[in-house]
Design an enzyme around this catalytic site. Structure first.
Site, mmCIF file in Angstrom:
data_model
loop_
_atom_site.group_PDB
_atom_site.id
_atom_site.type_symbol
_atom_site.label_atom_id
_atom_site.label_comp_id
_atom_site.label_asym_id
_atom_site.label_seq_id
_atom_site.Cartn_x
_atom_site.Cartn_y
_atom_site.Cartn_z
ATOM 1 N N HIS A 79 -11.364 16.390 -17.897
ATOM 2 C CA HIS A 79 -12.716 17.386 -17.742
ATOM 3 C C HIS A 79 -12.556 18.422 -18.916
ATOM 4 C CE1 HIS A 79 -12.587 15.350 -13.949
ATOM 5 N NE2 HIS A 79 -13.782 14.897 -14.200
ATOM 6 N N ASP A 132 -6.668 18.231 -19.246
ATOM 7 C CA ASP A 132 -7.338 17.543 -17.974
ATOM 8 C C ASP A 132 -8.221 16.542 -18.483
ATOM 9 O OD1 ASP A 132 -8.028 18.254 -14.914
ATOM 10 O OD2 ASP A 132 -9.859 17.757 -16.039
ATOM 11 N N HIS A 134 -12.693 25.095 -14.310
ATOM 12 C CA HIS A 134 -14.063 25.173 -14.454
ATOM 13 C C HIS A 134 -14.725 26.301 -14.033
ATOM 14 C CE1 HIS A 134 -14.180 20.805 -15.380
ATOM 15 N NE2 HIS A 134 -13.739 20.382 -14.158
ATOM 16 N N ASP A 156 -5.867 13.782 -14.446
ATOM 17 C CA ASP A 156 -7.027 12.961 -14.010
ATOM 18 C C ASP A 156 -7.232 12.046 -15.230
ATOM 19 O OD1 ASP A 156 -7.743 15.297 -15.183
ATOM 20 O OD2 ASP A 156 -9.333 15.381 -13.639
#
Ligand SMILES: [Zn+2]
Length: 311
Positions: free
Chosen positions: A169, A167, A130, A248
């Protein structure tokens, strides 16, 4: 095949406070499970060096790097934690962890390109995907994978590298850094309408973003890998693969709502190893991103590393 496992005790000292899901115990869970299953014996266990800031500046703006260094050194001097973003807190040990996390990715990249090892997994924190060119966010400070990919290109002279991000995200930071860099192909899958609420419209043509709705299971994700990722990767013929390995998207992980299980991580990794064998002499550097259910994280990371190591 030889596979290295890079980590460092400094990565454990970065602590964002009680109850924060991105906690030091994540690394303990992974290494404990590797030991319990005997998988550690098959790996070349290495301590990560600190990254050179000249490498960091291949992916981040020099002003951001200087400001983050100043901020984190001030936090260290004060002895008190301080938030840099609503989700992201620095503690006195964060700067050292940030340097080791990116340093692991760069050292692994050098070792793989030198032919010292075939592949590597970097069990590091803070994670990176991120972190944008000029901003820390979402538990991330430096973008470990983007820094390593740029090092492979700009310092080591590779011409084409791929970044794969599974991931839950969207890897907005990596996208921000590599958008328009035609030497890099990024393919990713992530849960739609989830933090950081980006990725539906890719920033440039050198990336394939596949948002999937909540509750998507492994079977559908395997189809996306086969039908969408692999044709692009085959066409691009990367000389090296980097993986943003977040775990995740596991069905037991509370930060997302996808339905992957250990066998899916194993299957995806096998597909990526096959691509790397065909085009890249097997060269893969994989870096830990998310994964917050400690048991699921440990088992999924082990499944991933077992395939990398071919055991
Ligand atoms: Zn994540």
């Amino acid at each position: 095949m030889s596979t290295a496992f890079y980590s460092h005790s400094d990565c454990r000292r970065h602590d964002m406070g009680r109850g924060h899901p991105e906690c030091p115990q994540r690394l303990d869970a992974i290494t404990d499970h590797l030991r319990a299953t005997g998988l550690d014996i098959a790996l070349d266990m290495r301590d990560a060096p600190a990254v050179a800031l000249s490498d960091v500046e291949l992916a981040h703006g020099s002003r951001y790097v200087a400001e983050l260094k100043h901020f984190l050194e001030a936090v260290r001097a004060s002895g008190e934690p301080r938030a840099i973003d609503p989700d992201t807190t620095a503690c006195p040990d964060t700067w050292q962890a940030v340097l080791r996390a990116a340093g692991a990715a760069v050292a692994a990249t050098d070792a793989v390109i030198d032919g010292d090892i075939d592949s590597a997994f970097c069990a590091v924190r803070p994670p990176g995907h991120h972190a944008t060119r000029d901003q820390a966010m979402g538990f991330c400070f430096f973008n470990n994978v983007a820094i390593a990919a740029r090092h492979a290109l700009d310092v080591r002279g590779l011409q084409r590298v791929a970044i794969v991000d599974f991931d839950v995200h969207h890897g907005n930071g990596t996208e921000d850094i590599i958008a328009g860099d035609e030497r890099v192909l990024m393919v990713s899958i992530f849960q739609d309408q989830l933090y950081p609420f980006s990725g539906n419209v890719p920033l440039a043509g050198n990336m394939l973003n596949v948002p999937v709705p909540a509750y998507t299971k492994g079977g559908e994700i395997r189809e996306i890998v086969d039908q969408q990722w692999l044709p692009l990767l085959e066409k691009f013929r990367p000389q090296m693969l980097f993986i943003s390995a977040g775990f995740d998207a596991h069905r037991d992980d509370d930060l997302g709502r996808l339905g992957l299980v250990e066998a899916d991580y194993e299957w995806i990794t096998r597909r990526l190893v096959d691509v790397a064998k065909r085009h890249a002499n097997g060269r893969i550097v994989s870096c830990l991103e998310g994964g917050y259910n400690l048991g699921a994280l440990a088992r999924s990371a082990a499944a991933h590393v077992r395939v990398l190591a071919g055991v």
